[in-house]
Design a protein around this motif. Structure first.
Motif, short mmCIF file in Angstrom:
data_model
loop_
_atom_site.label_atom_id
_atom_site.label_comp_id
_atom_site.label_asym_id
_atom_site.label_seq_id
_atom_site.Cartn_x
_atom_site.Cartn_y
_atom_site.Cartn_z
N GLY A 112 0.78 -1.23 0.00
CA GLY A 112 0.00 0.00 0.00
C GLY A 112 0.81 1.27 0.00
O GLY A 112 0.39 2.29 0.57
N TYR A 113 1.97 1.26 -0.67
CA TYR A 113 2.73 2.51 -0.78
C TYR A 113 1.91 3.54 -1.55
O TYR A 113 1.24 3.23 -2.53
CB TYR A 113 4.06 2.27 -1.49
N ASP A 114 1.98 4.77 -1.09
CA ASP A 114 1.25 5.86 -1.72
C ASP A 114 2.07 6.60 -2.76
O ASP A 114 1.51 7.14 -3.73
CB ASP A 114 0.77 6.86 -0.66
N CYS A 115 3.40 6.65 -2.57
CA CYS A 115 4.23 7.46 -3.46
C CYS A 115 5.70 7.12 -3.22
O CYS A 115 6.08 6.70 -2.13
CB CYS A 115 3.97 8.94 -3.17
N ALA A 116 6.52 7.32 -4.26
CA ALA A 116 7.96 7.09 -4.15
C ALA A 116 8.69 8.04 -5.09
O ALA A 116 8.08 8.64 -5.98
CB ALA A 116 8.31 5.65 -4.48
N THR A 117 10.00 8.15 -4.88
CA THR A 117 10.85 8.84 -5.84
C THR A 117 11.92 7.88 -6.31
O THR A 117 12.12 6.81 -5.72
CB THR A 117 11.47 10.11 -5.25
N MET A 118 12.62 8.24 -7.39
CA MET A 118 13.65 7.37 -7.95
C MET A 118 15.02 7.71 -7.37
O MET A 118 15.40 8.88 -7.28
CB MET A 118 13.71 7.52 -9.47
N GLY A 119 15.76 6.67 -6.99
CA GLY A 119 17.16 6.81 -6.62
C GLY A 119 18.04 6.42 -7.79
O GLY A 119 17.56 5.91 -8.82
N ASN A 120 19.33 6.62 -7.66
CA ASN A 120 20.24 6.30 -8.77
C ASN A 120 20.23 4.82 -9.13
O ASN A 120 20.33 4.46 -10.31
CB ASN A 120 21.67 6.75 -8.41
N HIS A 121 20.04 3.93 -8.16
CA HIS A 121 20.02 2.50 -8.47
C HIS A 121 18.72 2.06 -9.13
O HIS A 121 18.65 0.94 -9.65
CB HIS A 121 20.29 1.68 -7.21
N ASP A 122 17.73 2.91 -9.12
CA ASP A 122 16.49 2.58 -9.82
C ASP A 122 16.64 2.73 -11.33
O ASP A 122 15.70 2.42 -12.08
CB ASP A 122 15.33 3.43 -9.28
#
Length: 302
Positions: A112-122
């Motif tokens: 149920g994650y609502d939101c994320a951002t991208m890191g360099n390893h993504d």
């Protein structure tokens, strides 16, 4: 904005299976105040399983199953919950080598994650790999200072996302680290990296005054204080305004409690980061009200 924001802070750390309901909630709540519970992770790095009992540093700790049990318990007790991630979801175990990020996206959706951002390893599976994995995600990625217009990720991510939780209106945006020299060019291709602090100031101002958000949260994958980068969470806090909370990643920094910093106007902004590998779940409770400021720091062992 007539309502003032108060906060209550805690840190949830996964070290076992049994969950005590009394530890995951606060028995004495401030009267006549509405609450929003912010839960967050960073740098989980494809760690799906619990660390083995023979692990030298983290025996029987972490794991998606324990985090999920913790999340379910908190959601039973709290009405308004927002679950966020500050990047580097990919890379670090054979699960990523085998499934290229699809499993991580499926599990985050299930949790149920609502939101994320991208890191360099993504970016480690390339833009095509991220696109393929993202098809299994039912939550948005906010990447404010990555311009994907000349790539296959055009229009896939957002500058910001607004959430309405009970009486709260929360604006969430993300900023990421520079990719040149950190990620293979073939993996990010024509992605353009923009300086994060001007972007953060522009979006935070928009969220505060145009969208009239009660809370403005930045998901930062700049790092707490990386020596090789000028831009980091501490400079982000001191050189911006209108941000209430910076949830950090990239440097795997374990902060025992959220830190209070001052922004460019001398106003308080929180910074928090909870290590790596899904060993910890950050929790910060904010209250809307007009009288007292309530704070509490807890280290909750699970």
């Amino acid at each position: 904005m007539e309502r003032r924001i108060f906060l209550q802070k805690s840190l949830v750390v996964g070290t076992g299976l049994a969950i005590s309901p009394s530890l995951l909630s606060y028995p004495k709540e401030p009267e006549h105040l509405d609450k929003i519970t912010i839960l967050h992770t960073n740098d989980t790095h494809s760690n799906i399983e619990t660390f083995p009992s023979t692990h030298a540093k983290y025996p029987n700790q972490g794991g998606v199953a324990r985090r999920y049990a913790m999340l379910k318990e908190i959601r039973k007790q709290e009405k308004n919950v927002l679950l966020l991630d500050a990047g580097d979801i990919f890379q670090g175990t054979p699960y990523f080598n085998k499934f290229h990020g699809e499993l991580e996206m499926k599990l985050m959706t299930h949790m149920g994650y609502d939101c994320a951002t991208m890191g360099n390893h993504d970016f480690d599976a390339g833009l095509e790999g991220f696109l393929n994995a993202y098809q299994h995600a039912d939550f948005p990625f906010v990447c404010s200072n990555y311009n994907f217009n000349n790539t296959i990720l055009k229009d896939l991510t957002k500058e910001y996302q607004i959430f309405n939780k009970g009486p709260f209106k929360i604006g969430v945006f993300g900023v990421g680290v520079g990719l040149e020299g950190l990620v293979a060019k073939a993996h990010y291709q024509d992605t353009e990296w923009l300086k994060p602090i001007p972007i953060a100031n522009r979006i935070a101002k928009h969220l505060r005054f145009e969208e009239e958000c009660d809370l403005v949260i930045c998901l930062s994958h700049l790092g707490y204080e990386p020596k090789q980068f000028k831009d980091n969470d501490q400079t982000l806090a001191s050189e911006t305004q209108n941000i209430d909370l910076i949830i950090g990643g990239h440097t795997h920094t374990f902060l025992p409690k959220p830190e209070v910093h001052l922004n460019k106007l001398g106003e308080k902004v929180l910074i928090n980061q909870v290590g790596w590998a899904g060993l910890a779940l950050g929790r910060i409770d904010f209250y809307l009200g007009e009288k007292k400021k309530h704070q509490r720091h807890d280290l909750i062992l699970v």
